[in-house]
Motif scaffolding. Structure first.
Motif, PDB file in Angstrom:
ATOM      1  N   LEU A  23     -29.082 -35.812 -12.729  1.00 21.45           N
ATOM      2  CA  LEU A  23     -27.670 -36.191 -12.762  1.00 21.45           C
ATOM      3  C   LEU A  23     -27.262 -36.657 -14.159  1.00 21.45           C
ATOM      4  O   LEU A  23     -26.158 -36.352 -14.633  1.00 21.45           O
ATOM      5  CB  LEU A  23     -27.397 -37.295 -11.743  1.00 21.45           C
ATOM      6  N   TYR A  24     -28.141 -37.399 -14.818  1.00 27.68           N
ATOM      7  CA  TYR A  24     -27.855 -37.856 -16.178  1.00 27.68           C
ATOM      8  C   TYR A  24     -27.669 -36.667 -17.112  1.00 27.68           C
ATOM      9  O   TYR A  24     -26.718 -36.621 -17.902  1.00 27.68           O
ATOM     10  CB  TYR A  24     -28.992 -38.749 -16.670  1.00 27.68           C
ATOM     11  N   GLN A  25     -28.568 -35.707 -17.031  1.00 22.54           N
ATOM     12  CA  GLN A  25     -28.469 -34.540 -17.904  1.00 22.54           C
ATOM     13  C   GLN A  25     -27.180 -33.768 -17.654  1.00 22.54           C
ATOM     14  O   GLN A  25     -26.562 -33.248 -18.588  1.00 22.54           O
ATOM     15  CB  GLN A  25     -29.687 -33.633 -17.702  1.00 22.54           C
ATOM     16  N   GLN A  26     -26.757 -33.710 -16.398  1.00 25.21           N
ATOM     17  CA  GLN A  26     -25.548 -32.962 -16.062  1.00 25.21           C
ATOM     18  C   GLN A  26     -24.278 -33.682 -16.501  1.00 25.21           C
ATOM     19  O   GLN A  26     -23.289 -33.036 -16.867  1.00 25.21           O
ATOM     20  CB  GLN A  26     -25.494 -32.716 -14.550  1.00 25.21           C
ATOM     21  N   SER A  27     -24.298 -35.016 -16.487  1.00 22.45           N
ATOM     22  CA  SER A  27     -23.058 -35.763 -16.704  1.00 22.45           C
ATOM     23  C   SER A  27     -22.932 -36.382 -18.090  1.00 22.45           C
ATOM     24  O   SER A  27     -21.816 -36.598 -18.570  1.00 22.45           O
ATOM     25  CB  SER A  27     -22.928 -36.874 -15.651  1.00 22.45           C
ATOM     26  N   ARG A  54     -37.386 -34.364 -34.827  1.00 22.66           N
ATOM     27  CA  ARG A  54     -37.923 -35.401 -33.934  1.00 22.66           C
ATOM     28  C   ARG A  54     -36.777 -36.032 -33.168  1.00 22.66           C
ATOM     29  O   ARG A  54     -35.785 -36.451 -33.774  1.00 22.66           O
ATOM     30  CB  ARG A  54     -38.680 -36.468 -34.722  1.00 22.66           C
ATOM     31  N   GLU A  55     -36.918 -36.091 -31.855  1.00 26.27           N
ATOM     32  CA  GLU A  55     -35.930 -36.745 -31.001  1.00 26.27           C
ATOM     33  C   GLU A  55     -36.466 -38.122 -30.628  1.00 26.27           C
ATOM     34  O   GLU A  55     -37.369 -38.239 -29.798  1.00 26.27           O
ATOM     35  CB  GLU A  55     -35.665 -35.909 -29.745  1.00 26.27           C
ATOM     36  N   ASP A  56     -35.938 -39.162 -31.254  1.00 29.73           N
ATOM     37  CA  ASP A  56     -36.338 -40.525 -30.917  1.00 29.73           C
ATOM     38  C   ASP A  56     -35.630 -40.978 -29.644  1.00 29.73           C
ATOM     39  O   ASP A  56     -34.525 -40.530 -29.340  1.00 29.73           O
ATOM     40  CB  ASP A  56     -36.008 -41.477 -32.070  1.00 29.73           C
ATOM     41  N   PHE A  57     -36.285 -41.881 -28.897  1.00 30.13           N
ATOM     42  CA  PHE A  57     -35.749 -42.341 -27.604  1.00 30.13           C
ATOM     43  C   PHE A  57     -35.431 -41.111 -26.744  1.00 30.13           C
ATOM     44  O   PHE A  57     -34.369 -41.012 -26.132  1.00 30.13           O
ATOM     45  CB  PHE A  57     -34.480 -43.173 -27.801  1.00 30.13           C
ATOM     46  N   CYS A  58     -36.361 -40.171 -26.676  1.00 31.64           N
ATOM     47  CA  CYS A  58     -36.056 -38.824 -26.182  1.00 31.64           C
ATOM     48  C   CYS A  58     -35.828 -38.754 -24.683  1.00 31.64           C
ATOM     49  O   CYS A  58     -35.248 -37.777 -24.197  1.00 31.64           O
ATOM     50  CB  CYS A  58     -37.154 -37.850 -26.587  1.00 31.64           C
ATOM     51  N   GLY A  59     -36.287 -39.742 -23.915  1.00 32.25           N
ATOM     52  CA  GLY A  59     -36.103 -39.671 -22.472  1.00 32.25           C
ATOM     53  C   GLY A  59     -36.756 -38.429 -21.896  1.00 32.25           C
ATOM     54  O   GLY A  59     -37.956 -38.193 -22.062  1.00 32.25           O
ATOM     55  N   THR A  60     -35.967 -37.581 -21.258  1.00 27.43           N
ATOM     56  CA  THR A  60     -36.492 -36.361 -20.638  1.00 27.43           C
ATOM     57  C   THR A  60     -36.729 -35.231 -21.633  1.00 27.43           C
ATOM     58  O   THR A  60     -37.128 -34.136 -21.240  1.00 27.43           O
ATOM     59  CB  THR A  60     -35.530 -35.859 -19.551  1.00 27.43           C
TER      60      THR A  60
END
Length: 230
Positions: A23-27, A54-60
């Motif tokens: 849901l986070y990725q979609q919204s 580099r993606e910091d605090f990358c989550g998913t």
């Protein structure tokens, strides 16, 4: 952890069946537009393509995955402290890449203040993730660590928000297909600019994922950020 609320208990609610990361990725995210911006801006500034990101605090690691999909020479490193969200990213986002793309991405569980990686063309700290550094000296330390990680003409990409509504205690809703995204600015301390925010997801059957994500961070202004970066 998110709190589920529902009116009906005789069958699984939409909230009970929902995946908060999806849901986070979609919204919240639009990684296609984000990477468009990174590619175009880097080339405009440096006259060459970026290849190592580099993606910091990358989550998913949704953004890092989009980066390696863009070009066969693109490589990405994602860094996050949370093993649960990294595991989700590996299972759902990295696994969806082709074998060749998976060989060009690496996810690291670690502290962005301490992590060591190869020299990078670009570092991303998006969705205000770096705001968790609430003290000026810590944020400056992070920026210095990023500068050390970049090649000579490397670029750090940040985003920020501000304006009249930024420090207000408000709730904003956005309708999506099958759910409503709710952004809540729950509290703000004008003395130190610390604030608490939440993301909720609400569904047509009356169920909800309340506080699916919660954040405690500092509302940094653009003049402050420019001063620290100089």
């Amino acid at each position: 952890m998110p709190v589920q609320k529902a009116r009906h208990r005789d069958k699984p609610t939409l909230a009970a069946q929902a995946d908060r990361h999806r849901l986070y990725q979609q919204s919240v995210q639009c990684v296609e537009s984000e990477i468009d911006f990174v590619e175009e801006t880097f080339r405009e500034l440096r006259g060459r393509p970026a290849r190592w990101l580099r993606e910091d605090f990358c989550g998913t690691a949704n953004t890092a995955c989009e980066w390696v999909r863009r070009h066969r020479k693109n490589h990405a490193i994602g860094v996050d402290l949370d093993p649960e969200v990294l595991a989700w990213g590996r299972e759902h986002n990295v696994a969806a890449l082709s074998p060749a793309e998976r060989r060009r991405i690496e996810l690291l569980q670690g502290d962005v203040l301490k992590v060591r990686t190869r020299p990078l063309d670009a570092v991303l700290a998006m969705n205000f993730s770096y705001w968790l550094f609430m003290e000026r000296r810590t944020l400056r330390r992070y920026f210095r660590r990023v500068r050390e990680a970049l090649v000579d003409d490397g670029v750090l990409f940040l985003d920020a928000y501000g304006g009249y509504d930024a420090p207000r205690e408000i709730e904003e809703t956005t309708e999506h297909d099958g759910f409503t995204y709710v952004w809540e600015q729950a509290s703000f301390n004008p003395v130190d600019s610390r604030m608490r925010c939440h993301i909720h997801f609400r569904f047509p059957d009356g169920s909800a994922l309340e506080r699916a994500f919660s954040y405690e961070w500092r509302l940094w202004t653009l003049p402050e950020l420019r001063e620290i970066l100089e």
